[in-house]
Design an enzyme around this catalytic site. Structure first.
Site, PDB file in Angstrom:
ATOM      1  N   CYS A 159       6.838 -21.325   7.825  1.00 25.12           N
ATOM      2  CA  CYS A 159       7.689 -22.357   8.436  1.00 25.12           C
ATOM      3  C   CYS A 159       6.838 -23.520   8.928  1.00 25.12           C
ATOM      4  O   CYS A 159       7.123 -24.679   8.643  1.00 25.12           O
ATOM      5  CB  CYS A 159       8.499 -21.764   9.582  1.00 25.12           C
ATOM      6  SG  CYS A 159       9.693 -20.520   9.057  1.00 25.12           S
ATOM      7  N   ASP A 182      13.347 -23.098  13.814  1.00 24.31           N
ATOM      8  CA  ASP A 182      14.334 -22.408  14.652  1.00 24.31           C
ATOM      9  C   ASP A 182      14.129 -22.934  16.070  1.00 24.31           C
ATOM     10  O   ASP A 182      13.246 -22.497  16.792  1.00 24.31           O
ATOM     11  CB  ASP A 182      14.089 -20.905  14.559  1.00 24.31           C
ATOM     12  CG  ASP A 182      14.949 -20.077  15.515  1.00 24.31           C
ATOM     13  OD1 ASP A 182      15.688 -20.666  16.324  1.00 24.31           O
ATOM     14  OD2 ASP A 182      14.854 -18.840  15.455  1.00 24.31           O
TER      15      ASP A 182
END
Length: 279
Positions: A159, A182
Protein backbone atom coordinates in the site's frame (compact mmCIF):
# COMPACT_ATOMS: atom_id res chain seq x y z
CA UNK A 1 -2.82 16.41 13.57
CA UNK A 2 -5.61 18.62 12.26
CA UNK A 3 -4.51 17.72 8.72
CA UNK A 4 -5.44 14.09 9.35
CA UNK A 5 -8.92 14.99 10.62
CA UNK A 6 -9.39 17.42 7.71
CA UNK A 7 -8.57 14.63 5.25
CA UNK A 8 -11.02 12.31 6.98
CA UNK A 9 -13.73 14.99 6.75
CA UNK A 10 -12.85 15.51 3.07
CA UNK A 11 -13.50 11.82 2.39
CA UNK A 12 -16.81 11.95 4.29
CA UNK A 13 -17.96 15.08 2.43
CA UNK A 14 -16.54 14.55 -1.05
CA UNK A 15 -15.81 10.85 -1.43
CA UNK A 16 -17.21 8.48 -4.01
CA UNK A 17 -18.81 5.23 -2.85
CA UNK A 18 -16.95 2.34 -4.46
CA UNK A 19 -16.61 -1.42 -4.29
CA UNK A 20 -13.24 -2.94 -3.42
CA UNK A 21 -11.22 -6.16 -3.23
CA UNK A 22 -12.40 -6.96 0.31
CA UNK A 23 -16.11 -6.72 -0.49
CA UNK A 24 -16.70 -4.25 2.35
CA UNK A 25 -16.87 -1.17 0.13
CA UNK A 26 -15.35 2.26 0.65
CA UNK A 27 -15.90 5.97 0.34
CA UNK A 28 -12.81 7.37 -1.35
CA UNK A 29 -11.08 10.39 -2.82
CA UNK A 30 -8.06 10.44 -5.12
CA UNK A 31 -4.86 12.45 -5.03
CA UNK A 32 -4.45 14.09 -1.63
CA UNK A 33 -1.45 15.21 0.42
CA UNK A 34 -0.53 16.04 4.02
CA UNK A 35 2.65 17.76 5.21
CA UNK A 36 4.22 17.58 8.66
CA UNK A 37 7.14 19.69 9.85
CA UNK A 38 9.01 17.20 12.02
CA UNK A 39 10.59 20.07 13.94
CA UNK A 40 7.14 20.87 15.36
CA UNK A 41 6.67 17.53 17.10
CA UNK A 42 6.24 13.90 16.18
CA UNK A 43 3.13 13.36 13.99
CA UNK A 44 1.30 10.82 16.09
CA UNK A 45 -2.50 10.89 16.01
CA UNK A 46 -3.85 12.13 19.35
CA UNK A 47 -7.61 11.83 18.77
CA UNK A 48 -7.30 8.12 19.50
CA UNK A 49 -4.58 6.05 21.13
CA UNK A 50 -2.18 4.53 18.60
CA UNK A 51 -0.35 1.29 19.43
CA UNK A 52 3.27 2.43 19.35
CA UNK A 53 4.83 -0.96 20.02
CA UNK A 54 3.24 -2.36 16.87
CA UNK A 55 4.45 0.56 14.76
CA UNK A 56 8.02 0.36 16.02
CA UNK A 57 8.30 -3.41 15.84
CA UNK A 58 6.84 -3.50 12.32
CA UNK A 59 9.36 -0.91 11.12
CA UNK A 60 12.26 -2.78 12.73
CA UNK A 61 10.93 -5.96 11.08
CA UNK A 62 10.90 -4.28 7.67
CA UNK A 63 14.45 -3.05 8.22
CA UNK A 64 15.57 -6.57 9.15
CA UNK A 65 14.44 -7.64 5.69
CA UNK A 66 12.12 -10.18 7.28
CA UNK A 67 8.89 -11.46 5.78
CA UNK A 68 8.24 -13.96 8.57
CA UNK A 69 5.28 -13.00 10.75
CA UNK A 70 6.60 -15.27 13.51
CA UNK A 71 9.04 -12.54 14.58
CA UNK A 72 6.14 -10.12 15.09
CA UNK A 73 3.90 -12.70 16.74
CA UNK A 74 6.62 -13.50 19.28
CA UNK A 75 6.49 -9.81 20.25
CA UNK A 76 2.67 -9.86 20.49
CA UNK A 77 2.20 -7.81 17.31
CA UNK A 78 -0.79 -9.18 15.41
CA UNK A 79 -1.25 -6.72 12.52
CA UNK A 80 -0.16 -9.22 9.83
CA UNK A 81 -1.78 -12.36 11.28
CA UNK A 82 -4.75 -12.51 8.89
CA UNK A 83 -2.55 -12.82 5.79
CA UNK A 84 0.29 -15.11 6.89
CA UNK A 85 0.69 -18.84 6.41
CA UNK A 86 0.72 -21.00 9.53
CA UNK A 87 4.53 -21.00 9.42
CA UNK A 88 4.52 -17.19 9.37
CA UNK A 89 5.49 -16.71 5.72
CA UNK A 90 4.03 -13.62 4.01
CA UNK A 91 5.86 -13.89 0.71
CA UNK A 92 8.16 -11.21 -0.76
CA UNK A 93 6.53 -8.19 0.95
CA UNK A 94 8.17 -4.97 2.18
CA UNK A 95 11.19 -6.41 3.98
CA UNK A 96 12.36 -8.37 0.96
CA UNK A 97 11.86 -5.49 -1.46
CA UNK A 98 13.60 -2.99 0.82
CA UNK A 99 16.60 -5.20 1.61
CA UNK A 100 16.82 -7.93 -1.06
CA UNK A 101 15.39 -6.74 -4.38
CA UNK A 102 16.14 -9.52 -6.86
CA UNK A 103 17.40 -8.36 -10.28
CA UNK A 104 17.08 -10.24 -13.57
CA UNK A 105 20.88 -10.52 -13.79
CA UNK A 106 21.15 -12.21 -10.40
CA UNK A 107 22.15 -9.15 -8.38
CA UNK A 108 20.42 -8.47 -5.07
CA UNK A 109 19.94 -4.81 -4.11
CA UNK A 110 19.76 -3.62 -0.50
CA UNK A 111 17.79 -0.44 -1.16
CA UNK A 112 17.96 0.78 2.44
CA UNK A 113 21.74 0.53 2.69
CA UNK A 114 22.13 2.10 -0.74
CA UNK A 115 19.85 5.07 -0.07
CA UNK A 116 21.62 5.84 3.23
CA UNK A 117 25.00 5.73 1.48
CA UNK A 118 23.64 8.06 -1.21
CA UNK A 119 22.28 10.49 1.39
CA UNK A 120 25.73 10.62 2.97
CA UNK A 121 27.75 10.92 -0.24
CA UNK A 122 25.34 12.44 -2.78
CA UNK A 123 22.85 14.48 -0.73
CA UNK A 124 21.77 16.52 -3.77
CA UNK A 125 20.76 13.43 -5.73
CA UNK A 126 17.20 13.23 -7.02
CA UNK A 127 17.41 9.44 -6.91
CA UNK A 128 17.13 8.93 -3.14
CA UNK A 129 14.27 6.48 -3.61
CA UNK A 130 13.19 3.15 -2.14
CA UNK A 131 10.44 1.16 -3.88
CA UNK A 132 8.42 -1.78 -2.62
CA UNK A 133 6.40 -2.04 -5.85
CA UNK A 134 7.79 -5.06 -7.70
CA UNK A 135 5.32 -6.06 -10.45
CA UNK A 136 6.95 -9.47 -10.86
CA UNK A 137 5.98 -10.45 -7.30
CA UNK A 138 2.58 -8.81 -6.88
CA UNK A 139 -0.27 -11.08 -5.73
CA UNK A 140 -2.92 -12.54 -8.00
CA UNK A 141 -6.19 -10.96 -6.83
CA UNK A 142 -8.19 -14.01 -7.90
CA UNK A 143 -6.72 -16.21 -5.14
CA UNK A 144 -6.24 -15.83 -1.39
CA UNK A 145 -3.25 -14.12 0.24
CA UNK A 146 -2.14 -17.49 1.58
CA UNK A 147 -2.31 -19.15 -1.84
CA UNK A 148 -0.28 -16.28 -3.27
CA UNK A 149 2.41 -16.90 -0.68
CA UNK A 150 2.43 -20.61 -1.53
CA UNK A 151 3.07 -19.65 -5.15
CA UNK A 152 5.94 -17.33 -4.24
CA UNK A 153 4.10 -14.02 -4.46
CA UNK A 154 3.31 -11.32 -1.91
CA UNK A 155 0.41 -11.94 0.46
CA UNK A 156 -0.69 -8.34 -0.11
CA UNK A 157 0.38 -5.73 -2.63
CA UNK A 158 2.29 -2.88 -0.96
CA UNK A 159 0.00 0.00 0.00
CA UNK A 160 2.83 2.39 0.91
CA UNK A 161 4.87 1.60 -2.13
CA UNK A 162 7.56 4.25 -2.74
CA UNK A 163 9.40 6.86 -0.71
CA UNK A 164 11.97 9.52 -1.56
CA UNK A 165 14.37 11.54 0.56
CA UNK A 166 15.47 15.15 0.10
CA UNK A 167 18.36 16.92 1.80
CA UNK A 168 18.49 20.72 2.14
CA UNK A 169 19.80 23.12 4.77
CA UNK A 170 21.16 20.25 6.82
CA UNK A 171 17.72 18.63 7.11
CA UNK A 172 16.35 15.34 5.84
CA UNK A 173 12.82 15.25 4.47
CA UNK A 174 10.83 12.27 3.24
CA UNK A 175 7.92 11.96 0.84
CA UNK A 176 5.85 8.78 0.81
CA UNK A 177 3.56 7.75 -2.03
CA UNK A 178 0.75 5.53 -0.78
CA UNK A 179 -1.36 4.04 -3.56
CA UNK A 180 -4.06 2.76 -1.19
CA UNK A 181 -4.78 4.30 2.19
CA UNK A 182 -7.11 2.92 4.87
CA UNK A 183 -7.58 6.30 6.49
CA UNK A 184 -8.97 5.18 9.84
CA UNK A 185 -6.86 2.13 10.72
CA UNK A 186 -3.79 2.22 8.50
CA UNK A 187 -2.81 5.83 7.92
CA UNK A 188 -2.01 6.74 11.57
CA UNK A 189 0.45 3.82 11.55
CA UNK A 190 1.91 4.84 8.19
CA UNK A 191 2.46 8.47 9.23
CA UNK A 192 4.22 7.43 12.42
CA UNK A 193 6.27 4.69 10.76
CA UNK A 194 7.75 6.87 8.03
CA UNK A 195 8.24 9.84 10.35
CA UNK A 196 10.17 7.50 12.66
CA UNK A 197 12.21 6.14 9.74
CA UNK A 198 13.07 9.71 8.73
CA UNK A 199 14.29 10.48 12.25
CA UNK A 200 16.38 7.30 12.32
CA UNK A 201 18.04 7.89 8.96
CA UNK A 202 18.63 11.56 9.81
CA UNK A 203 20.42 10.49 12.98
CA UNK A 204 22.52 7.97 11.08
CA UNK A 205 23.50 10.63 8.52
CA UNK A 206 24.13 13.42 11.09
CA UNK A 207 21.25 15.52 9.78
CA UNK A 208 18.31 17.26 11.41
CA UNK A 209 14.78 16.33 10.38
CA UNK A 210 12.79 18.39 7.92
CA UNK A 211 9.33 17.49 6.62
CA UNK A 212 7.37 14.31 6.19
CA UNK A 213 5.15 14.64 3.12
CA UNK A 214 2.42 12.02 2.75
CA UNK A 215 0.96 11.73 -0.75
CA UNK A 216 -2.04 9.51 -1.44
CA UNK A 217 -3.61 7.82 -4.43
CA UNK A 218 -6.88 6.17 -3.37
CA UNK A 219 -7.59 7.49 0.12
CA UNK A 220 -10.61 5.80 1.65
CA UNK A 221 -12.80 5.06 4.62
CA UNK A 222 -14.36 1.60 4.77
CA UNK A 223 -18.15 1.64 4.91
CA UNK A 224 -18.20 -0.27 8.19
CA UNK A 225 -16.05 2.48 9.73
CA UNK A 226 -18.50 5.24 8.74
CA UNK A 227 -20.45 4.95 11.98
CA UNK A 228 -21.16 7.23 14.91
CA UNK A 229 -18.87 5.29 17.24
CA UNK A 230 -15.88 5.05 14.86
CA UNK A 231 -15.19 7.75 12.24
CA UNK A 232 -17.67 10.32 13.53
CA UNK A 233 -16.52 9.80 17.11
CA UNK A 234 -12.97 10.59 16.03
CA UNK A 235 -14.09 13.67 14.09
CA UNK A 236 -15.78 15.05 17.22
CA UNK A 237 -12.55 14.90 19.22
CA UNK A 238 -10.11 17.79 19.51
CA UNK A 239 -6.45 17.18 18.60
CA UNK A 240 -3.98 17.45 21.46
CA UNK A 241 -0.36 18.58 21.54
CA UNK A 242 2.06 16.43 19.57
CA UNK A 243 4.63 14.38 21.48
CA UNK A 244 8.38 14.76 21.15
CA UNK A 245 10.46 11.83 19.92
CA UNK A 246 13.62 11.10 21.89
CA UNK A 247 16.08 8.59 20.41
CA UNK A 248 18.13 7.44 23.37
CA UNK A 249 21.21 6.19 21.53
CA UNK A 250 22.82 6.09 18.10
CA UNK A 251 23.51 2.52 16.94
CA UNK A 252 26.34 1.75 14.54
CA UNK A 253 23.86 1.33 11.68
CA UNK A 254 20.20 1.76 10.79
CA UNK A 255 19.78 -1.95 11.50
CA UNK A 256 20.85 -1.72 15.14
CA UNK A 257 17.85 0.05 16.68
CA UNK A 258 15.65 -1.62 19.29
CA UNK A 259 12.22 -0.86 20.73
CA UNK A 260 13.72 0.58 23.91
CA UNK A 261 15.67 3.22 21.95
CA UNK A 262 12.55 5.32 21.36
CA UNK A 263 10.60 7.46 23.79
CA UNK A 264 7.63 9.66 22.92
CA UNK A 265 7.51 12.41 25.51
CA UNK A 266 4.15 14.00 26.20
CA UNK A 267 1.97 11.57 24.24
CA UNK A 268 -1.46 12.07 25.80
CA UNK A 269 -4.06 10.68 23.38
CA UNK A 270 -7.81 10.28 23.65
CA UNK A 271 -9.00 6.71 24.29
CA UNK A 272 -8.62 4.01 21.68
CA UNK A 273 -11.37 3.57 19.07
CA UNK A 274 -11.70 -0.01 17.85
CA UNK A 275 -12.71 -0.84 14.29
CA UNK A 276 -12.91 -4.02 12.18
CA UNK A 277 -10.19 -4.85 9.65
CA UNK A 278 -11.19 -5.41 6.02
CA UNK A 279 -9.46 -8.60 4.87
Amino acid sequence: MKAYLDLMQDVVDNGFDKGDRTGVGTRSVFGRQMRFNLQDGFPLVTTKKVHLRSIIYELLWFLKGSTDNTWLAERKVSIWNEWALENGDLGPIYGKQWRSWQCHDGRVIDQISEVIEQIRTKPNSRRLIVSAWNPAELPDESISPQDNVREGRMALAPCHCLFQFYVADGKLSCQLYQRSADLFLGVPFNIASYALLTHMIAQQCDLDVGEFVHTFGDCHLYRNHLTDDIVFEQLRREPRALPKLVIKRKPESIFGYELEDFEFEGYDPSPVIKAPIAI
